[in-house]
Design a protein around this motif. Structure first.
Motif, PDB file in Angstrom:
ATOM      1  N   UNK A   3       0.831  -1.203   0.000  1.00  0.00           N
ATOM      2  CA  UNK A   3       0.000   0.000   0.000  1.00  0.00           C
ATOM      3  C   UNK A   3       0.863   1.248   0.000  1.00  0.00           C
ATOM      4  N   UNK A   4       0.412   2.210  -0.767  1.00  0.00           N
ATOM      5  CA  UNK A   4       1.150   3.474  -0.849  1.00  0.00           C
ATOM      6  C   UNK A   4       1.162   4.159   0.512  1.00  0.00           C
ATOM      7  N   UNK A   5       2.342   4.599   0.904  1.00  0.00           N
ATOM      8  CA  UNK A   5       2.489   5.285   2.184  1.00  0.00           C
ATOM      9  C   UNK A   5       2.820   6.749   1.929  1.00  0.00           C
ATOM     10  N   UNK A   6       2.015   7.607   2.492  1.00  0.00           N
ATOM     11  CA  UNK A   6       2.212   9.041   2.276  1.00  0.00           C
ATOM     12  C   UNK A   6       2.520   9.723   3.599  1.00  0.00           C
ATOM     13  N   UNK A   7       3.381  10.668   3.560  1.00  0.00           N
ATOM     14  CA  UNK A   7       3.750  11.414   4.751  1.00  0.00           C
ATOM     15  C   UNK A   7       3.376  12.868   4.554  1.00  0.00           C
ATOM     16  N   UNK A   8       2.516  13.373   5.428  1.00  0.00           N
ATOM     17  CA  UNK A   8       2.120  14.768   5.330  1.00  0.00           C
ATOM     18  C   UNK A   8       2.983  15.605   6.257  1.00  0.00           C
ATOM     19  N   UNK A   9       3.536  16.653   5.720  1.00  0.00           N
ATOM     20  CA  UNK A   9       4.344  17.577   6.501  1.00  0.00           C
ATOM     21  C   UNK A   9       3.611  18.897   6.539  1.00  0.00           C
ATOM     22  N   UNK A  36       1.247  23.114   2.337  1.00  0.00           N
ATOM     23  CA  UNK A  36       1.953  21.974   2.906  1.00  0.00           C
ATOM     24  C   UNK A  36       2.254  20.953   1.809  1.00  0.00           C
ATOM     25  N   UNK A  37       3.375  20.245   1.928  1.00  0.00           N
ATOM     26  CA  UNK A  37       3.723  19.218   0.944  1.00  0.00           C
ATOM     27  C   UNK A  37       3.278  17.836   1.402  1.00  0.00           C
ATOM     28  N   UNK A  38       2.921  17.004   0.461  1.00  0.00           N
ATOM     29  CA  UNK A  38       2.629  15.605   0.724  1.00  0.00           C
ATOM     30  C   UNK A  38       3.604  14.771  -0.093  1.00  0.00           C
ATOM     31  N   UNK A  39       4.380  13.931   0.594  1.00  0.00           N
ATOM     32  CA  UNK A  39       5.364  13.096  -0.081  1.00  0.00           C
ATOM     33  C   UNK A  39       4.841  11.677  -0.230  1.00  0.00           C
TER      34      UNK A  39
END
Length: 232
Positions: A3-9, A36-39
């Motif tokens: 599953x795709x894992x996204x990190x919100x900063x 804000x960026x989402x990686x």
């Protein structure tokens, strides 16, 4: 496939605001938009969270009708009335004016206190108002990227602007309850398993994936309360 894992900063300013809110400070500088960026594994996408402009009320109402369910005859009219309170926050698809995330906000006051479960917060704290989310939704194509978390985290910004010490909301999905727990919300009232079963029986489509319905709150100042979670 994993599953795709996204990190919100979330923008550093939001976390700075949390510190200011805790100390009772304020700022005259406009806080909007909050960027804000989402990686993720495809790179980084930059999103912008803004106060909902009046020119987008109609689009926001349609978005709410599509993604949020209410027990009322005219959902469109209901959401329009909520949006006209001018507190709601929106996330647009980058580079467009297409709504992909919406948090419909209101400030409930002591003099309009009712039997609504979250209004019990007035019995718990010596306050005269609190911030509530009437509905929070993210377009299904943009979920699991942290946008819902960003929309919930921004409550601290609104509370700072409106001089409100507490936010409380009714969380009716498992995902929203998990998010509230992650952000250290405290339970005020929780629907009993028996009553939840009755609600599922009456409205199976709305509550088919729901295992918890609870009013939870988060305080931004040093006010004491009994943290006991009452079972409704």
């Amino acid at each position: 496939m994993q599953n795709q894992k996204c990190l919100i900063l979330v923008l550093v300013g939001v976390f700075v605001l949390e510190a200011f809110a805790a100390k009772g400070k304020s700022s005259k500088k406009s806080l909007w938009p909050i960027k804000f960026p989402v990686k993720n594994n495809r790179g980084t996408t930059y999103y912008s969270m803004e106060r909902l402009p009046q020119s987008k009320f109609e689009d926001a109402s349609k978005f709410a009708v599509k993604h949020l369910k209410v027990n009322t005859g005219s959902a469109n009219t209901y959401w329009k009335e909520e949006l006209e309170k001018n507190l709601s926050v929106v996330i647009f698809k980058p580079g467009t004016q297409t709504i992909i995330g919406l948090n419909i906000l209101d400030i409930r006051t002591l003099h309009t206190k009712s039997k609504f479960v979250c209004d019990r917060i007035f019995d718990m704290f010596s306050i005269d108002k609190y911030l509530i989310s009437e509905g929070l939704a993210v377009d299904p194509n943009y979920r699991r990227q942290g946008l819902g978390e960003a929309l919930l985290r921004v409550h601290v910004t609104i509370c700072l602007e409106q001089h409100v010490d507490i936010t409380a909301s009714l969380f009716i999905s498992d995902s929203s309850n998990r998010l509230a727990n992650k952000l250290n919300y405290t339970c005020l009232d929780r629907l009993s398993a028996e009553n939840l079963a009755k609600m599922k029986e009456k409205n199976p489509e709305k509550y088919k994936d729901t295992n918890e319905i609870a009013c939870k709150y988060l305080a931004y100042s040093d006010i004491e309360a009994n943290d006991l979670c009452v079972i409704m």
